[in-house]
Design a protein around this motif. Sequence first.
Motif, mmCIF file in Angstrom:
data_model
loop_
_atom_site.group_PDB
_atom_site.id
_atom_site.type_symbol
_atom_site.label_atom_id
_atom_site.label_comp_id
_atom_site.label_asym_id
_atom_site.label_seq_id
_atom_site.Cartn_x
_atom_site.Cartn_y
_atom_site.Cartn_z
ATOM 1 N N SER A 2 0.896 -1.124 0.024
ATOM 2 C CA SER A 2 0.054 -0.020 -0.003
ATOM 3 C C SER A 2 0.816 1.304 0.062
ATOM 4 N N VAL A 3 0.095 2.320 -0.244
ATOM 5 C CA VAL A 3 0.916 3.795 -0.217
ATOM 6 C C VAL A 3 0.245 4.494 0.859
ATOM 7 N N VAL A 4 1.419 5.517 1.033
ATOM 8 C CA VAL A 4 1.200 6.293 2.226
ATOM 9 C C VAL A 4 1.260 7.890 1.638
ATOM 10 N N LEU A 5 0.141 8.618 2.235
ATOM 11 C CA LEU A 5 0.231 9.836 1.475
ATOM 12 C C LEU A 5 1.143 10.881 2.536
ATOM 13 N N VAL A 6 2.126 11.643 1.827
ATOM 14 C CA VAL A 6 3.020 12.418 2.532
ATOM 15 C C VAL A 6 2.537 13.846 2.532
ATOM 16 N N LEU A 7 2.348 14.662 3.906
ATOM 17 C CA LEU A 7 1.990 16.014 3.851
ATOM 18 C C LEU A 7 3.162 16.721 4.342
ATOM 19 N N ASN A 8 3.119 18.144 3.712
ATOM 20 C CA ASN A 8 4.271 19.015 4.130
ATOM 21 C C ASN A 8 4.022 19.569 5.779
ATOM 22 N N VAL A 30 12.123 12.515 10.583
ATOM 23 C CA VAL A 30 11.798 13.504 9.388
ATOM 24 C C VAL A 30 10.376 13.653 9.381
ATOM 25 N N ALA A 31 9.542 12.475 9.642
ATOM 26 C CA ALA A 31 8.052 12.738 9.565
ATOM 27 C C ALA A 31 7.519 11.863 10.678
ATOM 28 N N VAL A 32 6.346 12.411 11.010
ATOM 29 C CA VAL A 32 5.393 11.813 12.112
ATOM 30 C C VAL A 32 4.201 11.311 11.834
ATOM 31 N N VAL A 33 3.530 10.454 12.440
ATOM 32 C CA VAL A 33 2.275 9.690 12.009
ATOM 33 C C VAL A 33 1.129 10.620 12.071
ATOM 34 N N GLU A 34 0.282 10.879 11.035
ATOM 35 C CA GLU A 34 -0.866 11.600 11.511
ATOM 36 C C GLU A 34 -2.127 10.744 11.442
ATOM 37 N N GLU A 35 -2.248 9.716 10.502
ATOM 38 C CA GLU A 35 -3.057 8.633 10.438
ATOM 39 C C GLU A 35 -2.487 7.103 10.525
ATOM 40 N N ALA A 36 -2.821 6.214 10.914
ATOM 41 C CA ALA A 36 -2.208 4.950 10.973
ATOM 42 C C ALA A 36 -3.569 3.843 10.913
ATOM 43 N N ARG A 37 -3.368 2.593 10.364
ATOM 44 C CA ARG A 37 -4.097 1.591 10.587
ATOM 45 C C ARG A 37 -4.212 1.129 11.719
ATOM 46 N N PRO A 38 -5.594 0.974 12.506
ATOM 47 C CA PRO A 38 -5.689 0.632 13.691
ATOM 48 C C PRO A 38 -4.917 -0.817 14.067
ATOM 49 N N ASP A 39 -4.586 -1.119 15.268
ATOM 50 C CA ASP A 39 -3.998 -2.487 15.607
ATOM 51 C C ASP A 39 -2.873 -3.080 14.650
ATOM 52 N N ALA A 40 -2.104 -2.175 13.983
ATOM 53 C CA ALA A 40 -1.185 -2.664 12.873
ATOM 54 C C ALA A 40 0.074 -2.096 13.323
ATOM 55 N N ARG A 41 1.355 -2.923 13.289
ATOM 56 C CA ARG A 41 2.516 -2.128 13.822
ATOM 57 C C ARG A 41 3.644 -2.684 12.875
ATOM 58 N N MET A 42 4.496 -2.238 12.607
ATOM 59 C CA MET A 42 5.840 -2.628 12.202
ATOM 60 C C MET A 42 7.163 -2.203 13.281
ATOM 61 N N GLY A 43 7.503 -3.328 13.904
ATOM 62 C CA GLY A 43 8.216 -3.245 15.041
ATOM 63 C C GLY A 43 7.482 -2.127 15.956
ATOM 64 N N VAL A 44 8.216 -0.940 16.351
ATOM 65 C CA VAL A 44 7.588 -0.018 17.300
ATOM 66 C C VAL A 44 6.689 1.169 16.880
ATOM 67 N N PHE A 45 6.825 1.157 15.324
ATOM 68 C CA PHE A 45 6.086 1.990 14.694
ATOM 69 C C PHE A 45 4.507 1.583 14.007
ATOM 70 N N PRO A 46 3.554 2.141 14.075
ATOM 71 C CA PRO A 46 2.167 1.987 13.724
ATOM 72 C C PRO A 46 2.470 2.238 12.011
ATOM 73 N N ILE A 47 1.568 1.166 11.600
ATOM 74 C CA ILE A 47 1.679 1.259 10.114
ATOM 75 C C ILE A 47 0.880 2.638 9.588
ATOM 76 N N PRO A 48 1.309 3.444 9.009
ATOM 77 C CA PRO A 48 0.998 4.780 8.761
ATOM 78 C C PRO A 48 0.071 4.711 7.372
ATOM 79 N N THR A 49 -1.005 5.389 7.091
ATOM 80 C CA THR A 49 -1.601 5.782 6.022
ATOM 81 C C THR A 49 -1.304 7.313 5.665
#
Length: 147
Positions: A2-8, A30-49
């Motif tokens: 899947s793809v992730v939208l990058v916002l300025n 260099v970025a922070v998560v604005e939205e993520a998939r619920p209950d989905a993680r990759m290591g310590v990071f939530p899988i972002p959308t």
Amino acid sequence: MSVVLVLNADFGPLHRVSVRHAIRMLFREVAVVEEARPDARMGVFPIPTVVRLVSYVVTRWRHGRGPGWSRAGVLTRDGRRCAYCGGTASTIDHVLPRSRGGGNTWLNTVAACGRCNQRKGNRTPAEARMPLRQAPTAPGWAAAAAL
């Protein structure tokens, strides 16, 4: 994947990246998560959308003439619909044939099915008596982001 939208940093859309690239951006901070998939993680990071950059990136280039021409872009712009019959398009057609000086530009190319493309041949739509259902347009950056 899947793809992730990058916002300025000002929440304006920039582009899309892969989930793997987005995780690397989070790891480098260099970025922070604005939205993520619920209950989905990759290591310590939530899988972002959607991720947002921490610092603002100047995007003067985006106010230029728009995205560059591509075959895939023409097919996407036209919704994979033939400009002549409305069927499913798999090729592109030059409104003014390349042999007559027509180039690979947004305003000179349309999506076409193989049958209509073959039928039109090396002629203009008027000469082939095949009117365009919709005139070709050059997409801007906002339209390209929505594709």
